[in-house]
Scaffold this motif. Structure first.
Motif, short mmCIF file in Angstrom:
data_model
loop_
_atom_site.label_atom_id
_atom_site.label_comp_id
_atom_site.label_asym_id
_atom_site.label_seq_id
_atom_site.Cartn_x
_atom_site.Cartn_y
_atom_site.Cartn_z
N SER A 29 0.80 -1.23 0.00
CA SER A 29 0.00 0.00 0.00
C SER A 29 0.83 1.28 0.00
CB SER A 29 -0.90 0.03 1.24
OG SER A 29 -0.11 0.22 2.41
N LEU B 266 1.38 2.97 2.48
CA LEU B 266 0.68 3.88 3.39
C LEU B 266 1.52 4.22 4.63
CD1 LEU B 266 -2.97 2.47 3.33
CD2 LEU B 266 -2.26 4.79 2.68
N SER B 267 2.66 3.54 4.80
CA SER B 267 3.36 3.64 6.09
C SER B 267 3.70 5.07 6.52
CB SER B 267 4.61 2.75 6.11
OG SER B 267 5.43 3.00 5.00
N LEU C 48 -1.59 -4.55 9.37
CA LEU C 48 -2.00 -3.45 10.26
C LEU C 48 -1.90 -3.91 11.71
CD1 LEU C 48 -5.17 -2.08 8.38
CD2 LEU C 48 -2.88 -1.07 8.41
N TRP D 264 0.39 -5.93 12.84
CA TRP D 264 1.79 -5.82 13.26
C TRP D 264 2.10 -4.40 13.74
CZ3 TRP D 264 5.59 -8.97 14.63
CH2 TRP D 264 5.49 -10.31 14.28
N CYS E 71 3.52 -3.63 17.42
CA CYS E 71 4.73 -2.84 17.71
C CYS E 71 4.41 -1.75 18.73
CB CYS E 71 5.29 -2.22 16.44
SG CYS E 71 5.93 -3.44 15.27
N MET F 81 11.86 1.69 1.96
CA MET F 81 12.40 0.45 1.41
C MET F 81 11.34 -0.63 1.54
SD MET F 81 15.69 -1.85 2.64
CE MET F 81 16.65 -0.53 3.26
N MET G 239 14.11 -6.55 5.58
CA MET G 239 14.51 -7.71 6.39
C MET G 239 15.88 -8.23 5.95
SD MET G 239 10.99 -9.82 7.12
CE MET G 239 10.47 -10.11 5.44
N ALA H 91 18.66 -5.64 6.85
CA ALA H 91 18.89 -5.60 8.30
C ALA H 91 19.60 -6.87 8.75
CB ALA H 91 17.55 -5.45 9.03
N ASP I 115 8.94 6.76 7.02
CA ASP I 115 7.93 6.18 7.93
C ASP I 115 8.52 5.84 9.30
OD1 ASP I 115 9.25 3.67 7.67
OD2 ASP I 115 7.88 2.98 6.11
N SER J 211 7.57 0.85 15.44
CA SER J 211 7.82 -0.15 14.39
C SER J 211 9.30 -0.29 14.06
CB SER J 211 7.07 0.23 13.11
OG SER J 211 5.70 0.29 13.37
N ASN J 212 10.05 0.80 14.13
CA ASN J 212 11.45 0.70 13.74
C ASN J 212 12.25 -0.16 14.73
OD1 ASN J 212 13.45 1.28 11.78
ND2 ASN J 212 14.30 2.85 13.12
N TRP K 165 13.66 -4.04 14.04
CA TRP K 165 15.10 -4.31 14.13
C TRP K 165 15.37 -5.41 15.14
CZ3 TRP K 165 19.29 -3.56 11.32
CH2 TRP K 165 19.20 -2.66 10.26
#
Ligand code: FAD
Length: 482
Positions: A249, A251-252, A288, A290, A294, A352, A358, A361, A385, A390-391, A395
């Motif tokens: 999407s 949309l983040s 959504l 997830w 978070c 990204m 994933m 990272a 975003d 979430s970040n 990670w």
């Protein structure tokens, strides 16, 4: 009973929208003169300064919000400084009797809000907060023993069992006018000039790629959602893993800034699939989920960006990368096309693809054995975003130190991943143009059979670095077992 001159303040934060904005709608119901304020607060204790890409986005999102408020008969006041002080001052200037906001969930931010609520109560000002940015308030979704969930699947099951998210609220047609505030001329309170906040990059101005990719603001958010509903959602289960197509999407960043509410996203999907959700819709909804997971992790663990969620990882033997190694990863010159394409996509567009996030990272924390906090900090600065839940949660998920984390021995192989998800090399060609001349097979491993002049050789071997990562993990396990 409010005095005739009593006014209302709506303090917008990560909810830069008119649509589905309960605080704003409540101000309409109160019907008193209204001041809408956004505060750039990088000074309250513990509040993390914004990264560069997010600052760029914020600038444009505020421009768009200001225009939308003007259309509705209001205006946006900008102030900078510790939010507690700013709100106290503004309340005095405007004679505010009501102070309204939509809730946020980070530790330092909650402390600021609690301080303001206490001050308001002491001063006879009614402060009220609303649920707007999460489908489920973190404290309402708890395990049988009343604690936060540590595993996603039961968390999401509990969310689903809690019932359908509420219907979103329509944007107010007309907002109460700002009114006239003593000493500042009719209808005006002082506002900073946005340009003085210097949110945009200069020398160098690296934002060209971001401007070509995104339309920050509420209209941009709704148009992203429309595009997604009209196409990619139908095949989301498969398309979401293919970085070379627009299968997700995007949309983040809009959700990050609250330019669209998750209730609106949920509702629009329900309108499109009124009877039964398809498996693709179910997968999208769980993404959504997830996001919600978070945030509930951050709510329960305010130090998520700095501390291992699993404290046993405090003893993990991370290796300090050299400046050159870290830079090779950041700039996308590791010699692994998928990692490099991802890191360059991030630099050029501020975003990204999730599968590549994933892989990139995993390369940093496993193949290079670098502490996940180094990667988290780079993403914080470069993602449009980037958010405080979430970040770090993702990670830590990749590093194995997080909640419901990917097991440490799951080491993404960037070559296998690009062969599987970008078989023809479409994504690789877009972001690593040096490789554009290679065919679909060779592009995944350019060092094989090709004398590459303008593309680096792999900075580490995959089998050796994988073995080293597994041995380091085993060492941790042995220490814990002994
Ligand atoms: P879609 O696939 O369309 O998903 C819809 C929405 O669901 C997203 O917009 C997002 O809000 C949410 N979502 C999807 N996946 C996740 C996830 N794994 N975790 C949390 N929410 C999710 N996402 C951020 O929003 N901010 C970050 O700072 C962030 N950092 C990340 C760091 C790493 C190392 C990794 C592996 C992932 C990170 N993600 C982050 C999660 C995910 O990559 C992005 O949310 C997703 O790529 C955004 O693209 P989209 O909007 O097209 O997603």
């Amino acid at each position: 009973m409010a005095s005739p001159s009593a006014s209302t303040i709506v303090w917008l934060r990560d909810d830069l929208r008119l649509d589905d904005n309960p605080a704003l709608l409540h101000a309409v119901d109160i019907g008193r003169p209204l001041t809408v304020v956004y505060i750039l607060d990088e000074e309250s204790p513990g509040v993390r300064p914004l990264g560069g890409a997010v600052r760029w986005w914020l600038h444009h999102s505020l421009v768009s919000l200001d225009a939308a408020l003007a259309k509705a008969g209001s205006t946006l006041v900008l102030r900078r400084g510790p939010a507690g002080d700013v709100i106290r001052r503004l309340a005095k200037e405007t004679g505010a009797q009501h102070l309204l906001w939509n809730r946020r969930y980070g530790g330092p931010e909650r402390a600021v809000d609690a301080g303001i609520k206490a001050w308001a109560a002491e001063n006879g000002i009614e402060a009220q907060s609303f649920q707007a940015n999460l489908l489920h308030e973190p404290w309402t979704i708890t395990t049988g023993s009343g604690g936060p969930y540590k595993v996603f699947t039961p968390f999401w099951r509990a969310c689903t069992a809690a019932g359908e998210p509420r219907t979103p609220l329509d944007a107010p047609g007309r907002l109460p006018s700002p009114g006239s505030h003593a000493g500042t001329g009719p209808g005006q309170v002082d506002s900073d000039a946005l340009a003085d906040w210097a949110l945009l990059p200069v020398s160098p101005d690296w934002s060209g790629g971001l401007a070509r990719t995104w339309q920050p603001g509420e209209a941009g958010a709704h148009s992203r959602l429309d595009d997604f509903l009209a196409g990619p959602l139908e095949d989301y289960g498969t398309g979401r893993d293919v970085p070379g197509v627009e299968g997700t999407s995007r949309l983040s960043p809009h959700l990050r800034f609250g330019e669209i509410s998750p209730f609106r996203v949920w509702h629009e999907i329900r309108l499109r699939y009124p009877r039964e959700a398809t498996p693709d819709v179910g997968i999208f909804r769980s993404e959504l989920g997830w996001r919600e997971f978070c945030w509930q992790l951050l709510y329960a663990n305010p130090q998520l960006a700095t501390r291992n969620y699993r404290p046993e990882f405090d003893r993990f033997d991370w290796q300090e990368p050299t400046a050159a190694e870290l830079e090779a990863w950041q700039q996308g010159s590791t010699g692994y096309p998928l990692v490099d394409a991802g890191m360059r996509q991030l630099w050029q567009t501020g975003w990204m693809h999730n599968r590549v996030r994933m892989a990139a990272a995993s390369f940093l924390v496993k193949n290079l054995l670098a502490d996940w906090r180094l990667g988290e900090a780079w993403f914080w600065d470069t993602l449009v975003d980037a958010d405080s839940a979430s970040n770090p949660a993702n990670w830590q998920w990749v590093a194995g130190s997080g909640a419901d984390a990917s097991p440490y021995f799951r080491i993404f192989n960037p070559v296998t991943q690009s062969k599987k998800f970008d078989a023809e090399g479409r994504y690789l060609r877009e972001f690593v143009p040096e490789l554009a001349g290679l065919d679909g097979k060779a592009i995944h491993e350019p060092w094989k059979d090709h004398d590459m002049k303008d593309y680096p050789a792999p900075m580490v071997g995959l089998p050796e670095s994988r073995e080293r990562a597994l041995a380091t993990y085993q060492k941790l396990k042995d220490q814990l077992d002994s």
